[in-house]
Structures are given as structure tokens and as C-alpha cells.
Design a protein around this motif. Structure first.
Motif, short mmCIF file in Angstrom:
data_model
loop_
_atom_site.label_atom_id
_atom_site.label_comp_id
_atom_site.label_asym_id
_atom_site.label_seq_id
_atom_site.Cartn_x
_atom_site.Cartn_y
_atom_site.Cartn_z
N ALA A 93 0.83 -1.20 0.00
CA ALA A 93 0.00 0.00 0.00
C ALA A 93 0.87 1.26 0.00
O ALA A 93 0.57 2.24 -0.69
N LEU A 94 1.96 1.23 0.76
CA LEU A 94 2.87 2.38 0.80
C LEU A 94 3.53 2.59 -0.57
O LEU A 94 3.64 3.71 -1.05
N PHE A 95 3.95 1.50 -1.20
CA PHE A 95 4.56 1.62 -2.53
C PHE A 95 3.56 2.23 -3.51
O PHE A 95 3.91 3.08 -4.33
N ARG A 96 2.31 1.78 -3.44
CA ARG A 96 1.29 2.32 -4.36
C ARG A 96 1.02 3.79 -4.08
O ARG A 96 0.89 4.61 -4.99
N ARG A 97 0.92 4.13 -2.79
CA ARG A 97 0.60 5.52 -2.42
C ARG A 97 1.71 6.46 -2.85
O ARG A 97 1.47 7.55 -3.35
N ILE A 98 2.96 6.02 -2.66
CA ILE A 98 4.09 6.87 -3.03
C ILE A 98 4.25 6.92 -4.55
O ILE A 98 4.73 7.90 -5.10
N GLY A 99 3.82 5.84 -5.21
CA GLY A 99 3.92 5.81 -6.68
C GLY A 99 5.16 5.11 -7.19
O GLY A 99 5.63 5.40 -8.28
N ILE A 100 5.71 4.18 -6.40
CA ILE A 100 6.93 3.48 -6.80
C ILE A 100 6.56 2.35 -7.75
O ILE A 100 6.15 1.28 -7.33
#
Length: 463
Positions: free
Chosen positions: A35-42
Motif C-alpha cells: 500500500a505504501l509503494f502504491r501511495r508513493i507511486g513506486i
């Protein structure tokens, strides 16, 4: 993590951590990381396979760990290699002493598709062609490391190195309190300092630095914008820059602003349509004239691709001896050059046992892993090698080290490699860590994200 059934000291605290983590918590943390990767856009892009090209790179929460002593040894070898590669580039675009001395065949250099005639006779600021050198390393034993390949143009992945650490610290703060881990967050500052140190002689003030990107459709665009943000510099495309007189300028709302250093993430062929590909819409017309006259620095400089060539790679130990007068601290993987008749004969007879690569290949594409390939795949590849032997090299299938990796069934060993990022400017330096790539498919040796690989945080323990 294990040696003869015993936990190696650097992993001692991680064993307790994994044993005390219930499966439900692990699944929850893995979902949180995604979820963090998606939110940051990685994301990274994969083209030609249909569907959404932007993919979320798989992240494994189990870190890879090096002791301070292991890292000190690697650091010395990486810096040595980066210095030799840059000396080679200055030489082959100049007098070519290493070729004259018969230490490397001239055909590998001067007939190389990556050899840029446009920079022959030009020495860039501080004598540096490759300002960010990504050295791909594999481990085969307790004290055995090999260099798999050199990346002297624009090695990507450093954003994952930084974000992997950020996410691990956010999810498992207790781990970092219980382990003394060297930080990697100084990389953007070090990169900016490296770029500023090679500003052109015509720059008599604090240099203006920009990152030149091909645009948001590029597979590494996230990294371009990420680094620009962390360094506090402008992210620009070719249309944002123009040449006037002896300098390059950036279009801004306050009028033109002179640019001194361009950290370019655009391939050589596209940076100047007046010098390279005339159909390029990504570059700046006239950029090379300004560059050669000392009005702007381009990092990495045009031309380092000749040092990335996998046939040239076999001569890097010789470069170290020739330019530095030292013995190589890191070993090359034994390599057969298919351009040599005897080597080619051996390779064709043993394709089922070897890893065969295109000399200009990257991203895990265009390669054959013999032990993992079908007879049909081997025969198809044989025809390619026979048709153009000089385009291929071969290496033995190394017994790559594995690290514990979280999989659906729990924890299992998976093969890994390591890409540290060596910065070369007025000085040579790197942060204690790098990008660990992991082959998530059981038994696979291909770690590239475009081929289904994932990433891990890389720890270097402080003394």
C-alpha cells in the motif's frame, strides 16, 4: 543467513524477529508495504506485454545483511573499479594507450556500437565520464564475491534502495533500535555534491543543476522525479531547455535561467538531434557544441556505453593493472567471448550448462540460462549465436548465494544480487548499502524486476 546449520552473527537478531512474527502479522505488514509503494507511486514500466505497463515492484521484508568488514572490502573494490573504468574512458576517447599497449583489442573499442565519435579528443570536467557507476555483484561463498557486470551509463534503481529503507524503518522501528545499521539517506546529498563538483570551467558561481528526463512514459520516471525532489533541483524535459550562444538555458516563469550541470537520464542517441539521431524529440539541439566548448557538464558524459559492453567487461581487471598499477580487489566472472573461435566452439558445445548474454543486453532480456532452458530454447539460441558470434558472451552458472525471503508458504531461500551505486566526481564515494534484487521464483537466477524479480532492504551493520 546460515553457515553449516548455524546462524551467521549478523543475522542473529533477525532469527528471533522472524520466529516471533505470526503469519497474520507478516501478511498484514506485507499488505502495508504494498500500500505504501502504491501511495508513493513506486512503479516500473514493462512495455509490449499488454495491459497497464506500470507495475508495482515486489518488495520482500526480510533484509539482506553485511558486516562492516564485508562492506569495507566491497567498498574498496567498487571504488577501484569505478576509477579504472573512468580512466579507460578518458584513454579510449584520447590517445588509446591501452589499445596501443596491446592490453585490449582495438576492434572491441573502436568498432563498438556504443563508441561515440562525437566526444573523441574531449576530456570532460575532472576527467570523469561515468559519474554514477552501478556495479552488479554476486556472492558465491562466505568470502567469495564476483562482479557480474558494470553499468556506467545511467544505472537505475537507487530510488528503491532509499524507499526500501524508508518503508522498513516505518514498519519495523524496533528492528532499527535493536541493530546498528548504517544509513543510506545521504545519497541525494552526495549525488548533488558529485554533480556540483564537475561543473564546467565557465561556471563561476553556485552551479545550477537539472535532471533531464525523457518524460513520464519512461520506465524510470518515478526515480527521476524522486531524485529531483530530494536534491532540490529542477526536473526538465528536452523542450524545457534551449541553447543560446555558449550556454544552455532553462525556460522558467521568470525568464531564461542558465544551466551548468545536466544529470541526464536520456540515452546518448537522443540528447542532441543535431549530433545524434535527427528525429529525436527528447534532446536539446546544439547541446553537444556547448558541452564540447565547456559551457555545460553532462552527467554521465556521452560515451560511457563502451565500458558497459559485456565483451569489454572481461578486460576490466587488465584496466585496473594498467591504469592504477594495482591488482583487482574484486573478481570477474570467468567469461567466454563468442567472437573468439575457440571460445565460441566451447560455448556452442555447452549451451545447456552456461548463461549466455548479448554484449549490449540489459534488463535480463536477450539471455539464455542453459540449465533452466528447454531443448527448443537452447537450439533457437544456438542459431542466434551462430549467426552473429561477436554479439554474445557466456559465463558459467554460478552458485549464487541465497537469503531468506518471505513467500506464501513462510520463509524460503531465494537467489540475490547487489547493485551498489558509486559516485565519481571530485572524489569517489558511495553510501553503505545498495539495491538487493531477489529472484522470487524458486530456483530462478534472474533478478531483474522486468523478469519477475523483487527488491529488499540492504543493511550494513556499524562496527
Amino acid at each position: 543467513m546460515y553457515d553449516s546449520g548455524q546462524v551467521r552473527p549478523p543475522y542473529a537478531r533477525l532469527e528471533d524477529w522472524t520466529r516471533s512474527m505470526p503469519a497474520e502479522l507478516r501478511e498484514m505488514k506485507q499488505a502495508e508495504a504494498e500500500a505504501l509503494f502504491r501511495r508513493i507511486g513506486i512503479t516500473f514500466a514493462v512495455y509490449g506485454e499488454g495491459g497497464d505497463p506500470d507495475r508495482l515492484i515486489p518488495f520482500d521484508m526480510f533484509p539482506r545483511v553485511f558486516t562492516s568488514g564485508e562492506w569495507a572490502r566491497l567498498e574498496r573494490g567498487i571504488k577501484q573499479r569505478a576509477r579504472a573504468l573512468n580512466a579507460f574512458l578518458v584513454d579510449v576517447y584520447g590517445r588509446g594507450e591501452i589499445v596501443r599497449a596491446g592490453r585490449i583489442p582495438g576492434r572491441l573499442v573502436y568498432r563498438n556500437a556504443a563508441y561515440e565519435k562525437a566526444v573523441v579528443g574531449f576530456v570532460p570536467s575532472k576527467g570523469v565520464y561515468s559519474h554514477v557507476v552501478g556495479i552488479d555483484l554476486v556472492r558465491t561463498g562466505a568470502d567469495e564475491f564476483f562482479v557480474l557486470e558494470d553499468n556506467c551509463r545511467t544505472p537505475s534503481g537507487v530510488s528503491y534502495m532509499l524507499e526500501n529503507r524508508e518503508i522498513m524503518m516505518r514498519m519495523f522501528p524496533d528492528l532499527f533500535r535493536g541493530n546498528r545499521i548504517e544509513p543510506v539517506d545521504s545519497y541525494p546529498e552526495k549525488l548533488r555534491r558529485t554533480l556540483a563538483s564537475v561543473a564546467p570551467t565557465k561556471c563561476e558561481r553556485e552551479p545550477t543543476i537539472v535532471i533531464l528526463t525523457p518524460g513520464h512514459f519512461n520506465s524510470a520516471y518515478y526515480e527521476h522525479s524522486f531524485l529531483a525532489d530530494l536534491m532540490g533541483v529542477e526536473l526538465v524535459e528536452g523542450a524545457d531547455l534551449f541553447v543560446e550562444g555558449e550556454y544552455v538555458f532553462m525556460r522558467t516563469t521568470e525568464g531564461p535561467k542558465r544551466v551548468d550541470v545536466i544529470y541526464r537520464r536520456v540515452d546518448d542517441d537522443y540528447i542532441d538531434p543535431l549530433c545524434f539521431r535527427p528525429d529525436s524529440m527528447l534532446g536539446i539541439p546544439g547541446l553537444m557544441d556547448v558541452y564540447r566548448s565547456g559551457g555545460v557538464s553532462i552527467c554521465s558524459a556521452p560515451g560511457p556505453g563502451v565500458a558497459d559492453d559485456k565483451a569489454v567487461y572481461t578486460y576490466v581487471p587488465e584496466m585496473i593493472r594498467f591504469y592504477l598499477g594495482e591488482e583487482p580487489l574484486l573478481k570477474n566472472v570467468p567469461t567466454w567471448q563468442c567472437s573468439k573461435t575457440d571460445d565460441c566452439k566451447y560455448v556452442l558445445e555447452n549451451l545447456h550448462e552456461l548463461v549466455v548474454k548479448e554484449v549490449h543486453g540489459s534488463g535480463g532480456y536477450g539471455m539464455l540460462v542453459g540449465p533452466k532452458s528447454t531443448k527448443a530454447e537452447i537450439e533457437a539460441y544456438r542459431a542466434r549465436v551462430e549467426a552473429d558470434p561477436g554479439n554474445y558472451i557466456a559465463q558459467p552458472t554460478l552458485a549464487l548465494s541465497t537469503t531468506p525471503t518471505f513467500v506464501d508458504e513462510g520463509i524460503a531461500p531465494r537467489h540475490v544480487d547487489l547493485r551498489p551505486y558509486c559516485l565519481v566526481g571530485e572524489r569517489v564515494e558511495l553510501v553503505p548499502g545498495g539495491l538487493t534484487r531477489v529472484a522470487l521464483t524458486e530456483g530462478s537466477l534472474v533478478v531483474n524486476s522486468s523478469q519477475g524479480g523483487g527488491v529488499k532492504d540492504t543493511w550494513v551493520l556499524a562496527e
